[in-house]
Write a protein that holds these residues in place. Structure first.
Motif, short mmCIF file in Angstrom:
data_model
loop_
_atom_site.label_atom_id
_atom_site.label_comp_id
_atom_site.label_asym_id
_atom_site.label_seq_id
_atom_site.Cartn_x
_atom_site.Cartn_y
_atom_site.Cartn_z
N LEU A 81 0.86 -1.12 -0.14
CA LEU A 81 0.03 0.00 0.04
C LEU A 81 0.99 1.21 0.19
O LEU A 81 2.05 1.38 0.87
CB LEU A 81 -0.79 -0.11 1.37
N ASN A 82 0.76 2.14 -0.79
CA ASN A 82 1.50 3.43 -1.10
C ASN A 82 0.85 4.55 -0.60
O ASN A 82 -0.15 4.64 -1.09
CB ASN A 82 2.09 3.35 -2.56
N PHE A 83 1.49 5.17 0.18
CA PHE A 83 0.85 6.58 0.69
C PHE A 83 1.60 7.68 0.13
O PHE A 83 2.77 7.85 0.36
CB PHE A 83 0.69 6.62 2.13
N SER A 84 0.67 8.96 -0.29
CA SER A 84 1.29 10.18 -0.66
C SER A 84 0.82 11.16 0.12
O SER A 84 -0.63 11.04 0.49
CB SER A 84 1.14 10.57 -2.04
N PHE A 85 1.33 12.12 0.48
CA PHE A 85 0.98 13.24 1.40
C PHE A 85 1.01 14.53 0.83
O PHE A 85 1.71 14.67 -0.37
CB PHE A 85 1.82 13.24 2.87
N GLU A 86 0.18 15.41 1.29
CA GLU A 86 0.29 16.76 0.41
C GLU A 86 1.71 17.43 0.70
O GLU A 86 2.06 17.67 1.87
CB GLU A 86 -0.92 17.68 1.21
N ASN A 87 1.93 18.30 -0.20
CA ASN A 87 3.11 19.03 0.11
C ASN A 87 3.31 19.96 1.22
O ASN A 87 4.17 19.94 2.03
CB ASN A 87 3.57 19.79 -1.22
N LEU A 88 2.23 20.55 1.25
CA LEU A 88 2.28 21.62 2.33
C LEU A 88 2.28 20.91 3.54
O LEU A 88 2.95 21.68 4.77
CB LEU A 88 0.97 22.61 2.00
N TYR A 89 1.62 20.03 3.74
CA TYR A 89 1.70 19.20 5.15
C TYR A 89 3.10 18.75 5.69
O TYR A 89 3.57 19.11 6.57
CB TYR A 89 0.78 18.08 5.18
#
Ligand code: ARG
Length: 567
Positions: A81-89
């Motif tokens: 399972l791959n997760f990407s996060f928001e840049n600003l976060y």
């Protein structure tokens, strides 16, 4: 840092996959390729429990995990399972967590580590081999502090043994020892070592001298005042010399306590071994049998003399009970592996639960192409001093060539030269042997200490050019690949410290700093950082530059390396 991001993610994930949050945190990995996301969770462990193929599980789970907020996307790739996060976060997390004075440091865990490092043998110059015991030890010590341990750094000098009887005899009675060849006033340490080398070779030709040396040692053990005074003089001369080198290397101890400190404490060890029925006579010596695969540990020779192992067993008690060490670390060459196996086994047989918290942190040896086996007695060693001197000289000449108007040239040359030596040593996995090669040691380009220092200096000069206070904010999303790579790499800092300490491998941190430099170089090459019409973007980038600088400087410092402001 990702530490916190992982914890937050685990809160969402744990109930969905029916696992403990802390287990989820431990399982989360960093995908190599940023296109695969920031974190990934392998579902192979669940496959058994759910009796389904991993890709299927990943697909089903991905559909159940809510995105939005800081979590930008979830995808299933194979069994992951791959997760990407928001840049600003991510930027804001970096912004906040790099504000602390010591980034990535954990709160106190209430435990104490006693770490034995450097521990050279008195009267001998430190060789390049001692460099490893010294700098690996100091780095691990610093890393332990970052992980919330209290640390007692101990320099366990080799200051006892028959060689000091020999030296004392050579100094006081050997006719040749009185000659002007040995200038104890002007260059005491050189004189001491020369006397050591000369007398040992004289002994080889004349067994009578050997005997006199042994007799003199006996007198030293019995407390003969004249001989003790000479021994103390040798100790002071040596310590003076070592202190000079430690200062150059940025190495510190809390305690200098040599083998001699245990002279009057060993009888108690011998008594305890007897009481526990562990001491057995073998060929006139007193030994402890260990197991079929390990030679017995000799506690007392047939003439009643104690040994290196006897002192180490005694010292371990002292380190645990008096110095209150919960864990005892020994940073010593791999050639002493058997010794430590014996010592730790004896401690265990004596019924000490804490023996399992004793660790020999072994490191590989320097190998020399043309020198044959290194022996201090034959005098054909590479001395640490020469290596340092050559490195500093080289740094100096490069500065003269490239930046002759630099201020504080001598100080910068020292930081760069020493940085090169330390990094070269620390970036190598400690268990590997190192081929000693002047060219490689003094290579200031490529993956070297000066390369990392230079990267930090570049950040510094950008900040100077910017000429204003850098705001604590990164409100504009930085979206280029180089920026995202740099940000995610910086966010791995605290996890890297943890992993580097856990494996007792400073090379993990050193390699990571190189990764940061590579990311920074691409960022620097691709973007005109100060030249942007959007002032918000300039600010966010400058803050990123500042974070990079802080992490590089602090990371290097944990390795014992200082960063100049300019170079
Ligand atoms: N003095 C020893 C040597 O140079 C190293 C001592 C290591 N520490 C220990 N507790 N045995 O070989």
């Amino acid at each position: 840092m990702f530490e916190k991001i992982k914890k937050d993610l685990a809160k969402t994930l744990a109930p969905i996959i029916d696992c403990e949050e802390s287990d989820v945190v431990l399982s989360l990995e960093y995908p190599k390729n940023l296109d695969h996301g920031h974190l990934s969770y392998p579902v192979f462990g669940l496959a058994k429990k759910l009796k389904k193929a991993p890709p299927l599980i990943a697909n089903e789970l991905a559909a159940k995990i809510p995105t939005g907020g800081s979590l930008k996307s979830v995808s299933a790739v194979g069994g992951y399972l791959n997760f990407s996060f928001e840049n600003l976060y991510l930027q804001q997390t970096l912004n906040i967590e790099t504000q602390s004075e010591k980034i990535g440091f954990q709160p106190s865990n209430g435990k104490r580590i006693v770490i034995d490092y450097s521990s050279p043998n008195v009267a001998k110059p430190m060789s390049i081999g001692h460099l490893r015991a010294t700098v690996i030890g100091q780095a691990i010590r610093n890393l332990a502090e970052s992980q919330g341990y209290s640390v007692t750094g101990l320099n366990y000098l080799g200051d006892w043994g028959v060689q000091f009887g020999k030296l004392a005899y050579a100094y006081l009675k050997w006719p040749e020892g009185q000659s002007s060849k040995y200038d104890f006033n002007d260059k005491p340490f050189e004189a001491l070592f020369k006397l050591y080398v000369d007398f040992h070779s004289a002994c080889e030709a004349d067994p009578e001298l050997e005997k006199q040396g042994a007799l003199t040692f006996k007198k030293l053990e019995e407390g003969d005042a004249e001989i003790q005074a000479v021994w103390k003089k040798f100790l002071d001369i040596s310590l003076n010399e070592y202190e000079r080198i430690y200062k150059i290397l940025n190495v510190k101890f809390d305690l200098i306590q040599g083998e001699s400190f245990y002279n009057d404490k060993m009888e108690k060890t011998v008594d305890q071994l007897k009481e526990k029925g562990l001491l057995v006579e073998s060929d006139g010596a007193q030994v402890v049998f260990i197991d079929d695969n390990t030679p017995p540990c000799i506690i007392k020779k047939s003439d009643g003399a104690t040994l290196y192992a006897t002192r180490d067993i005694t010292s371990a008690y002292h380190r645990h009970f008096n110095l209150k060490g919960d864990e005892l670390l020994y940073v010593v060459g791999v050639d002493q592996t058997l010794h430590f196996r014996q010592v730790f086994s004896v401690l265990e047989k004596m019924g000490n639960e804490w023996a399992k918290n004793c660790h020999h942190i072994a490191f590989g040896m320097y190998r020399f192409k043309d020198m044959g086996k290194m022996s201090t007695r034959r005098g054909n060693v590479i001395f640490m001093d020469d290596v340092l001197e050559r490195a500093i000289e080289l740094a100096n000449s490069i500065i003269e060539e490239k930046n002759p108007s630099l201020e504080d040239k001598a100080e910068v040359a020292q930081k760069v030269g020493v940085g090169a030596i330390l990094f070269h040593d620390l970036v190598t996995d400690r268990v590997k042997n190192i081929d000693f090669d002047w060219e490689r040691v003094l290579d200031f380009e490529g993956d070297s200490g000066p390369y990392v220092q230079y990267c930090a200096v570049r950040c510094q000069s950008l900040m100077r050019k910017y000429g204003q206070d850098i705001p604590f904010e990164m409100n504009v999303s930085l979206e280029s690949k180089e920026e995202r790579e740099l940000i995610r790499t910086l966010l791995m800092y605290s996890d890297t410290l943890k992993a580097s300490y856990k494996s007792f491998r400073p090379s993990v941190l050193a390699q990571y700093l190189l990764d940061i430099c590579k990311c920074f170089s691409s960022f620097y090459a691709q973007h005109k950082i100060l030249d942007d019409t959007d002032q918000g973007r300039v600010k966010a980038r400058m803050r990123l530059v500042q974070c990079t600088h802080k992490i590089l400087v602090q990371g290097l410092l944990l390795l014992g390396i200082q960063t100049p402001d300019r170079m």
